[in-house]
Design an enzyme around this catalytic site. Structure first.
Site, PDB file in Angstrom:
ATOM      1  CB  CYS A 103       3.969 -80.101  38.727  1.00  0.00           C
ATOM      2  SG  CYS A 103       4.607 -80.762  40.384  1.00  0.00           S
TER       3      CYS A 103
ATOM      4  CG  HIS B  78       7.882 -77.081  38.255  1.00  0.00           C
ATOM      5  ND1 HIS B  78       6.454 -76.756  38.051  1.00  0.00           N
ATOM      6  CD2 HIS B  78       7.854 -77.766  39.382  1.00  0.00           C
ATOM      7  CE1 HIS B  78       5.874 -76.993  39.032  1.00  0.00           C
ATOM      8  NE2 HIS B  78       6.415 -77.953  39.641  1.00  0.00           N
TER       9      HIS B  78
END
Length: 486
Positions: free
Chosen positions: A333, A430
């Site tokens: 991310c 994630h």
């Protein structure tokens, strides 16, 4: 008609989240429909909900304990710190604004109707709602406009159990002292106290239980013994990062710089659970270890700010040296964004508008955009074909030539990027390491063939429920709960 009961703490990290999770599983095991609720949470560790928003990671774990899908009603207000004195304000799962702490303190009471609406919606679907407060119930300086603790409890007329942590020392004073400093009308909502995290012979605290009950005028429950397997469950509070590094000699070493706004750090938990892997959380001022096999740049709530902190600590030099020596780097991310050539924030989403040069290890560039992407994803690791169950939670669009070598495929769409030498990778996914086949493929011989991470979470939740059933009078707690009246 649903009943509700709220757990507040004498301070932060007294074990409220774990108690609520354990009670959710215990009540679900009894056949009751139960749901967790936290009016306001502050955390950069968040989870994507099935209704397309985000909530605190603790509420997602509590929902799992209750055997329910996580939904935004379970945590209607989420504050995600971006700078020392301000946060992103997420309401019903969607970013609404970025506000300074003072501005939010002045405006937060306006969110109470939405908080109550979420609570009543949730109560309409279950038998019991277990409510978790935030921080300390005795912060009288923050009582005005409160929506997280007694402000909510008064508005919804929810009875309260006050939790103290005996590990901190002074638990008797902290519990009795809370009654002494809060408003008498708030104190009247407290129906019991609870001493948590006890270690040793509980009979030695019998006089303490009696003293607390006598001075407060309400029953003192417990003490509840320390739950030894608490560390096996995903943590939300950044305090959980203290002592994060596993003390294992040898094996596969992963270095993770501890950036100021590190987010979704539970991505690392499955790696820490691997017996042959040592995850080293590198504190500011310390160099990245030369023996690291892999450097992971975790998610960030303020990517450009954390990139500046990374450089200030000299970690950019360490990462470049690690790469030159043949080491591997993975960015997740915000960490993925840092690995590129630049991060542009033309709209000032994270602070002052501008562009920051990235680490240049991936030939990609990122532009931050106002729309946050929140999706649960089923992906396939490009290199191994292993399945990944993860989620996207990011703001920004990343493009560049290294995207032609995707890290994964999501419904046939390329995701992430890999460098030409194959030693640097970035992904927006994630939760990827919770997938056992992917984790084993990624770590190779360093991974244990026997570790079943998700099954371990379920086992730990069942063990936590059994722990509370043994040491806490849950029937007495249920009798304290009151019907929810809209």
């Amino acid at each position: 008609m649903a009943k509700s009961l709220m757990f507040m703490g004498t301070g932060s990290d007294v074990g409220k989240s774990l108690l609520v999770a354990g009670l959710c599983r215990a009540l679900a095991n009894r056949g009751l429909r139960v749901a967790p609720f936290k009016p306001q949470n502050m955390s950069n560790n968040a989870a994507v909900t099935t209704d397309g928003g985000e909530i605190g990671r603790a509420q997602a774990l509590q929902a799992r304990a209750a055997r329910r899908d996580p939904i935004t009603a379970m945590n209607p207000v989420l504050l995600k710190p971006e700078v020392e004195t301000g946060s992103q304000v997420v309401v019903r799962g969607q970013r609404r604004a970025s506000m300074s702490a003072r501005a939010y303190w002045q405006e937060r009471s306006k969110l109470l109707p939405e908080v109550l609406q979420a609570f009543f919606e949730l109560a309409g679907t279950v038998d019991v709602v277990i409510v978790e407060g935030a921080g300390s119930a005795s912060e009288v300086n923050l009582r005005a406009n409160d929506i997280a603790n007694f402000g909510f409890a008064q508005a919804a007329q929810v009875p309260v159990v006050l939790v103290g942590d005996i590990q901190r020392g002074g638990v008797i004073a902290s519990i009795i002292g809370t009654f002494g400093v809060i408003d008498p009308a708030d104190a009247a909502l407290i129906r019991a106290t609870l001493v948590n995290k006890f270690q040793g012979d509980p009979t030695l605290f019998a006089d303490g239980v009696s003293f607390i009950a006598e001075r407060t005028g309400v029953p003192c429950l417990g003490p509840v013994p320390w739950f030894a397997d608490a560390g096996k469950l995903p943590a939300e509070d950044v305090l959980a990062l203290e002592g994060y590094t596993a003390s294992r000699a040898g094996g596969f070493t992963i270095a993770v710089p501890r950036l100021p706004r590190i987010a979704n750090f539970d991505d690392l938990d499955p790696l820490r659970a691997e017996p042959g892997v040592m995850v080293m959380l590198v504190e500011p001022g310390q160099p990245l270890p030369r023996e690291a096999d892999l450097v992971i740049l975790a998610g960030s709530k303020a990517t450009r700010g954390d990139l500046a902190a990374l450089r200030a600590n000299g970690w950019d030099i360490d990462i470049a040296a690690h790469h030159r020596a043949g080491g591997k780097v993975l960015g997740i991310c915000g960490g993925y964004q840092m690995l590129g050539r630049s991060i542009a924030d033309p709209d000032g989403i994270e602070g002052a508008p501008g562009t920051s040069p990235g680490l240049g290890l991936l030939d990609v560039e990122t532009v931050l955009t106002p729309v946050k992407q929140l999706r649960v994803e089923q992906a396939t690791h490009t290199a191994s074909g292993a399945a990944i169950s993860g989620y996207h939670m990011h703001m920004g669009v990343t493009e560049g030539s290294d995207r032609s070598r995707p890290f994964a495929q999501v419904s046939g769409t390329p995701e992430g990027a890999i460098s030409a030498d194959g030693r640097v990778a970035g992904t927006y996914l994630h939760g990827l390491f919770a997938a056992d086949p992917f984790r084993r493929a990624f770590l190779g011989n360093a991974a244990s063939p026997d570790l079943a991470y998700e099954a371990g979470i379920e086992l730990s939740l069942d063990d936590l429920a059994a722990h509370l059933e043994k040491h806490l009078n849950i029937d007495a707690l249920l009798r304290l709960a009151k019907p929810v009246v809209t």
